[in-house]
Design an enzyme around this catalytic site. Sequence first.
Site, PDB file in Angstrom:
ATOM      1  N   GLU A 241      42.366  36.788  40.488  1.00  0.00           N
ATOM      2  CA  GLU A 241      42.321  37.906  41.434  1.00  0.00           C
ATOM      3  C   GLU A 241      43.604  38.724  41.406  1.00  0.00           C
ATOM      4  O   GLU A 241      43.888  39.465  42.350  1.00  0.00           O
ATOM      5  CB  GLU A 241      42.061  37.383  42.854  1.00  0.00           C
TER       6      GLU A 241
ATOM      7  N   ASP B  37      47.768  41.060  44.375  1.00  0.00           N
ATOM      8  CA  ASP B  37      46.983  39.832  44.492  1.00  0.00           C
ATOM      9  C   ASP B  37      46.063  39.955  45.696  1.00  0.00           C
ATOM     10  O   ASP B  37      46.501  40.349  46.788  1.00  0.00           O
ATOM     11  CB  ASP B  37      47.896  38.615  44.645  1.00  0.00           C
ATOM     12  N   ILE B  38      44.763  39.668  45.502  1.00  0.00           N
ATOM     13  CA  ILE B  38      43.804  39.748  46.614  1.00  0.00           C
ATOM     14  C   ILE B  38      44.038  38.549  47.532  1.00  0.00           C
ATOM     15  O   ILE B  38      44.044  37.393  47.072  1.00  0.00           O
ATOM     16  CB  ILE B  38      42.356  39.752  46.094  1.00  0.00           C
TER      17      ILE B  38
END
Length: 528
Positions: free
Chosen positions: A437, A394-395
């Site tokens: 994301e 996950d960004i």
Amino acid sequence: MTTLEIILAAACGVFLHAMLQLWRFRHAPGAIPALLLIVAIACYAVAMVHRAPPAPLLYLGFVGISVASALLFIAAVDYLDVRLPHWQRLRWLPAAVSLLLAGINVAGHGRSLLEAIAAEPDLAERARLVSRAWHELPVSPAWAGYAFVVLTVAVALWQIQRSGEQRGARLALAGLPLLPLAVNAAHHLYGFTWFGMSPMPVAVVACLLGGIVALYRADTFDLRPAARAELVDNVVDAMLVVDARGRLVDCNRAAERLIGSERRALLGRTTAGVLPREFHAMLQSPVQLRSDLAVRSGDGATAWFEVDVTPLDLRGRFAGHLLVARSIAERRRVQEDLERDRDELRSVNAQLVEQSVTDPLTSLKNRRYLFQRLNEELNRHHRSGNVLGLLLIDIDHFKLVNDTHGHPVGDEALVLVANALASVVRDCDVVSRIGGEEFAVLAVNTDAKGLIALAERIRQTVREIPVARDTHRPMVLTVSIGVAFAGPDTRSAEGLFAEADRHLYLAKHQGRNRVVAAALPPTASRAG
């Protein structure tokens, strides 16, 4: 009008009707020689019963009776479909020989005898002179006529023995020609006369009338010509009969068109020099065959045929082959169109399938594909015991990128992260974007340490991605990664995914920019 003239007039009416029927079916086997036979016998009968025939009419009658037996033989061979060597080329030779014999007699000293016959008013004496002309001239046509009658009877009996088809017509051909011979023998041996003259003209006319009646009763003028003309010559399929030595012995008009040559030029030739080599190869087999063959012409065009080859058995002996070839160009065109449409449909379906499992922004696989592969790899994992790991990525703070630089820059950042992931993993691993994301990596055939090392490489690689470097507010991306391993108790893709998601949550909770793995001490590595 005498009784003989009345009989002759009635007979001529029947003859005319039969001739019209034969002309109607003139393309049928035996029709033309049978028509000429009626003409010849009619000329003979008119000349013999005329009280004062002129010499030309008498000559014509003499020629008619001389050639009648030969024409009968030709008609019988054609009609009964007897296969004689080179028959199509030599079929008119018997008639030509008979005409030659008659011409020699008329041109020689037999002319005076015929003139004497024409001048004789007494029918009985005239009949005696005709008999003398028939038997005693230097080159007698009598014995040739007898020979052709005997041959006709033999051919008809042979065909009756071979097959029961058209039995009525064959019996007529076998029996009726014997009537004039019997009457002639009775006249010469026992002096038998009819109305004071030789019964030969009446016997010949009666024989012909009996033959016509027999042919009518057998529907020969209707069925036999139709069978040949309609069912063989006019069918669209090319039909060829080849004997045991590979020679062409019969073919229909469609075969002539296929080969490009007329029947009379084809009969007797070997198939190797006539047929396409693809057809000739099928004739080498002793069993029945069916095949679709492509025949290439000299100009490079390809024609497709469905070819049936059937061995012919004659009383337990192999006699040759029947080859039937039908054009399947239209069928092949439809098949090719269907195949092309099927290929296009497969291509479209493949594209749709690919689109259904591909993320349109990053071109990575999507969540659906990830779970398909997860299920497949879990089944393989339980069979082989190889390590199977799942990374959920996950960004960190990605909303800030969109809020600061806008969604186009955010989309560009997602693409850059996707490319970075693809550059780090192995070809056998699966990289997917599972939403927003979030990304996932399914790693197969690795060990726990290798999987942790892969997660760290991903974290470091993403950290080096420049985002909006040319703006006054450049940004550095970081990711949080949760790692889960498939174990003996992992029975579903959802379970493994939930395990990785829990460790991703731990990575976020512990400060982000780190890797947290199941059953392993948390590994944190911050930007230095």
